[in-house]
Each structure stands twice: as C-alpha cells, then as structure tokens.
Design an enzyme around this catalytic site. Structure first.
Site, PDB file in Angstrom:
ATOM      1  CB  CYS A 168       8.189  -5.555   7.804  1.00 37.61           C
ATOM      2  SG  CYS A 168       9.814  -4.750   7.729  1.00 37.61           S
ATOM      3  NE  ARG A 201       7.677  12.785   0.734  1.00 36.28           N
ATOM      4  CZ  ARG A 201       8.379  13.819   0.276  1.00 36.28           C
ATOM      5  NH1 ARG A 201       9.032  13.706  -0.879  1.00 36.28           N
ATOM      6  NH2 ARG A 201       8.437  14.964   0.936  1.00 36.28           N
ATOM      7  CB  CYS A 203      13.156  12.189   5.739  1.00 31.69           C
ATOM      8  SG  CYS A 203      11.708  11.321   6.376  1.00 31.69           S
ATOM      9  CB  CYS A 232      12.749  -5.145  13.143  1.00 30.94           C
ATOM     10  SG  CYS A 232      11.636  -4.024  13.995  1.00 30.94           S
ATOM     11  CB  CYS A 252       7.076  11.837   6.336  1.00 31.67           C
ATOM     12  SG  CYS A 252       7.010  10.666   4.957  1.00 31.67           S
ATOM     13  CB  CYS A 300      14.386   8.867   3.416  1.00 31.05           C
ATOM     14  SG  CYS A 300      13.468  10.114   2.526  1.00 31.05           S
ATOM     15  CB  CYS A 347       5.243  -4.796  10.512  1.00 24.59           C
ATOM     16  SG  CYS A 347       5.654  -3.662  11.869  1.00 24.59           S
TER      17      CYS A 347
HETATM   18  N1  SAM Z   1      10.977   0.502  11.779  1.00 24.69           N
HETATM   19  C1  SAM Z   1      10.435   1.763  11.451  1.00 24.69           C
HETATM   20  C2  SAM Z   1       8.922   1.753  11.421  1.00 24.69           C
HETATM   21  O1  SAM Z   1       8.325   0.729  11.237  1.00 24.69           O
HETATM   22  O2  SAM Z   1       8.349   2.830  11.565  1.00 24.69           O
HETATM   23  C3  SAM Z   1      10.952   2.336  10.142  1.00 24.69           C
HETATM   24  C4  SAM Z   1      11.237   1.430   8.954  1.00 24.69           C
HETATM   25  S1  SAM Z   1       9.801   0.650   8.201  1.00 24.69           S
HETATM   26  C5  SAM Z   1      10.551  -0.520   7.108  1.00 24.69           C
HETATM   27  C6  SAM Z   1       9.136   1.928   7.146  1.00 24.69           C
HETATM   28  C7  SAM Z   1       7.875   1.642   6.376  1.00 24.69           C
HETATM   29  O3  SAM Z   1       8.158   0.835   5.249  1.00 24.69           O
HETATM   30  C8  SAM Z   1       6.760   0.882   7.069  1.00 24.69           C
HETATM   31  O4  SAM Z   1       6.001   1.701   7.885  1.00 24.69           O
HETATM   32  C9  SAM Z   1       5.938   0.387   5.889  1.00 24.69           C
HETATM   33  O5  SAM Z   1       4.902   1.306   5.599  1.00 24.69           O
HETATM   34  C10 SAM Z   1       6.950   0.336   4.746  1.00 24.69           C
HETATM   35  N2  SAM Z   1       7.146  -1.057   4.284  1.00 24.69           N
HETATM   36  C11 SAM Z   1       7.843  -2.028   4.914  1.00 24.69           C
HETATM   37  N3  SAM Z   1       7.794  -3.183   4.218  1.00 24.69           N
HETATM   38  C12 SAM Z   1       7.032  -2.961   3.120  1.00 24.69           C
HETATM   39  C13 SAM Z   1       6.607  -3.772   2.021  1.00 24.69           C
HETATM   40  N4  SAM Z   1       6.936  -5.063   1.930  1.00 24.69           N
HETATM   41  N5  SAM Z   1       5.839  -3.214   1.080  1.00 24.69           N
HETATM   42  C14 SAM Z   1       5.496  -1.903   1.161  1.00 24.69           C
HETATM   43  N6  SAM Z   1       5.872  -1.086   2.176  1.00 24.69           N
HETATM   44  C15 SAM Z   1       6.627  -1.594   3.142  1.00 24.69           C
HETATM   45 FE1  SF4 Z   2      10.339  -3.358  12.259  1.00 25.49          FE
HETATM   46 FE2  SF4 Z   2       9.662  -3.617   9.729  1.00 25.49          FE
HETATM   47 FE3  SF4 Z   2       7.786  -3.140  11.532  1.00 25.49          FE
HETATM   48 FE4  SF4 Z   2       9.566  -1.192  10.939  1.00 25.49          FE
HETATM   49  S1  SF4 Z   2       8.029  -2.065   9.567  1.00 25.49           S
HETATM   50  S2  SF4 Z   2       8.874  -1.807  12.966  1.00 25.49           S
HETATM   51  S3  SF4 Z   2      11.374  -2.456  10.498  1.00 25.49           S
HETATM   52  S4  SF4 Z   2       9.068  -4.987  11.406  1.00 25.49           S
END
Ligand code: SAM
Ligand code: SF4
Ligand code: DTB
Length: 321
Positions: A60, A261, A129, A53, A189, A97, A57
């Site tokens: 992530c 959730r 979802c 990606c 959500c 989901c 974030c």
């Molecule tokens: N890329 C899309 C986005 O960011 O909206 C969808 C996938 S993203 C992985 C979905 C959610 O997973 C993120 O918004 C975050 O809240 C959660 N998430 C990702 N990594 C995480 C982590 N290490 N611990 C807890 N929640 C996490």
């Molecule tokens: Fe990309 Fe992870 Fe951020 Fe979703 S949460 S936009 S997968 S970096």
C-alpha cells in the site's frame, strides 16, 4: 442455481487450472444463468482521506512508513465529496465508493462526516460503498442507518500468506469486521490482490475463504497488484493478464451471484484482456482516471471500449443496493 459453501482446495485448484477456454466457458455459462446478460456496472472511487496510515500493508502506497510520495491529507469536506459524487453519477456511475487510509474507524466528528457523505450519495440515487478499515458492531449499525449499501474490506490473500504481507493486524481481525458488516445488514464487499508473490493455492484459498462463509459476499473485487515505488512489493513482477482472467473466472464459478469487480490493475492490461475478464465473469469496473492514489484508464478510452464491444453499462434502476 446451487450456491455452495463447502469448496475444497483440490476441486477449486482443478477449476482454476482448466484450459483457459474451458474455464471461461464454464464461468460465462454460470454468469449468464445468474445475470442474464453481460451488463457491466460502472463504479467511481474516491480517496476521501489519503495517506498517513499507521498499518504496514506491504502493497500500500498510503502506509505512513512507506516512502512513496503520497502525502498525508485530512478528511475531505463533505461538500467536495458530494460534488465529486454528482460528477461521477452524471458520467454514468451507479456506485460510489469512498476510501479512507485508516486502520479503523473512530467515533467523533470525522465518522459523523462520513455518515453525511453516505446519506448524500444515497440521496443521489447511487449505491454507496465505503472502506474505512476496521469497524465495531455499533459503527456498522450507524453506517446502515445512514443508508450504506456495502462495506469494502478485503481479505487480500490466503490466511497462510497474510502474515508475509501485513503484520499490524490479523486475518481474524478482518473476518470479525466482515461479521459486523454482515450482522448490521450491510452488503459485504471483500476480495483480494494477486501478484504479491503468493502461490496459486493461496489464490484459491482466498476464494474458498470468501465462498465458504455462511453467505457469499455480494461483491468481490479482484485486484492485480499495482507495484508502487517505496513499498516492500515495489519490485514484484507484474501479473500476466491471463492470471487475472483465471482468478475472475474461478471467483465467478464459486460465487455465481456476486458482483465480481475487475479493480486495480487495468492500466497494465490491453483492452482485449479486459474484455476477456468480462467474458470470464467480471461485471464491474472502476472508471475515472484515478483509483485511490494510482492511475486508471482514461474515461474516454473506457467508454470507447464498452461501446465498441457493445457492453451495456448497468443502469441506475438495475443496480442492486
Ligand atoms: N484502509 C482501509 C483498508 O485497508 O481496509 C481501506 C483502504 S485500502 C487502500 C483498500 C484496498 O485497496 C486494500 O484492501 C487493497 O486490497 C487495495 N490496494 C491497496 N493498494 C493496492 C495496490 N498497490 N495494488 C492493488 N490493490 C491495492
Ligand atoms: Fe492503511 Fe493501506 Fe493498509 Fe488500508 S491498505 S490499512 S490504507 S496501509
Ligand atoms: C479494492 O479492492 N480495490 C480498490 C477499492 N477496493 C477500494 C482500491 C484499489 C487501490 C489501488 C491502489 C491505489 O490507487 O492507491
């Protein structure tokens, strides 16, 4: 039941900080009034497009710039996704989901494939979802036409804290996508993560932003950070389960009718703490041994917990699409 959209920080903070048994009592009272019992929805999560990606974030494992060992993969074929959905349904899931590590949805064959996945999941009688990053109005409309029940798009934290965690998009970008989802008539959500170094006020502000929208989200995932090696947040101290209980209870009080959730973070909790979250108003868990890329409790252990505690899994005809 009064649904409020004018929550102020001081009162929310006062609720959040109540003695724990008082807080969970109030949350449980509201929960019972809104839902009648403590049934818990079993949801299944599948990463249909993993890794690579472009976003940054901080939490992530799927961001290309973090060296976490997560490999970038292509979008899964529709038939494989639907095979996984059928398995999840047969194991008791009423909501499926699908997550994609995209910054935003792009029109074309990949989006068309996601629309087929949504249609396939709906045809199995489950809620569908997905969480695909930012969306345009038109894309939201097409997802709705395909039958999508809900779109997940987390605000993650307070507006103030947001810039410390993510720099490649703004809080307003997130709010705009939520608006497109709402306008298309898809359920919203949206929730967040605790344990990223935010203050308790940041946590309360996140809940206030969610609750003070013209309509409450139908679904609010509360995640505890899963610290992943190679991400900037890898060294964060793990949150105490009681902090998660407080967050869930406060979410339940502010948004009485939302599905709250208990999402990422269950691996770090014992079963009693998870039950306390359910007492505080959590009425959904992800089951199956993986979330998107990180671990989740084993299916057998979850089933044993629900059975031992007499927690009733929500049935397909009760699930609210
Ligand atoms: N890329 C899309 C986005 O960011 O909206 C969808 C996938 S993203 C992985 C979905 C959610 O997973 C993120 O918004 C975050 O809240 C959660 N998430 C990702 N990594 C995480 C982590 N290490 N611990 C807890 N929640 C996490
Ligand atoms: Fe990309 Fe992870 Fe951020 Fe979703 S949460 S936009 S997968 S970096
Ligand atoms: C949400 O709020 N939590 C889920 C779901 N929405 C998509 C994702 C949690 C991901 C945890 C980190 C991982 O497994 O990669």
């Amino acid at each position: 039941m009064e649904l409020r959209h004018d929550w102020k920080l001081a009162e929310v903070r006062a609720l959040h900080d109540l003695p724990l048994l008082e807080l969970t009592y109030r949350a449980q009272t509201i929960h019972r009034e809104a839902f009648g019992d403590n049934a818990v929805q079993l949801c299944s999560l599948l990463s249909v497009k993993t890794g690579g990606c472009p976003e940054d974030c901080g939490y992530c494992p799927q961001a290309a710039r973090h060296h976490t060992g997560v490999k970038a993969e292509k979008l899964m074929p529709v038939n494989e996704v639907l095979a996984s959905a059928r398995q999840a349904r047969d194991a008791g899931a009423t909501r499926f989901c699908m997550g994609a590590a995209w910054r935003e949805v792009k029109d074309g064959p990949q989006f068309d494939a996601v629309l087929d996945m949504v249609r396939g999941v709906r045809a199995m009688g489950m809620e569908a979802c997905c969480t695909l990053g930012m969306l345009s109005d038109d894309q939201a409309r097409r997802l709705k036409e395909a039958g999508l029940s809900a779109y997940n798009h987390n605000l993650d934290t307070s507006e103030e804290k947001y810039g410390d965690i993510i720099s490649t998009r703004t809080y307003q970008d997130r709010l705009d996508t939520l608006q497109s989802v709402r306008d298309a008539g898809i359920h919203v959500c949206s929730g967040g993560i605790i344990g990223m170094g935010e203050s308790v006020d940041d946590r309360c502000q996140l809940l206030i932003t969610l609750a003070n929208q013209p309509e409450h989200p139908e679904s609010v995932p509360v995640n505890a950070l899963v610290p992943v090696k190679g991400t900037p947040l890898a060294e964060q101290k793990q949150v105490q389960p009681i902090e998660l209980v407080r967050m869930i209870a406060t979410a339940r009080i502010l948004m009485p009718k939302a599905m709250v959730r208990l999402s990422a973070g269950r691996m770090q909790m014992n079963q009693e703490a998870q039950l306390l979250c359910m007492m505080a108003g959590a009425n959904s868990i992800f089951f199956g041994d993986k979330l998107l890329t990180t671990g989740n409790p084993e299916y057998q252990a979850d089933m044993a917990l629900l059975q031992q505690a007499g927690v009733r899994p929500l049935q397909p005809n009760e699930a609210r699409p």
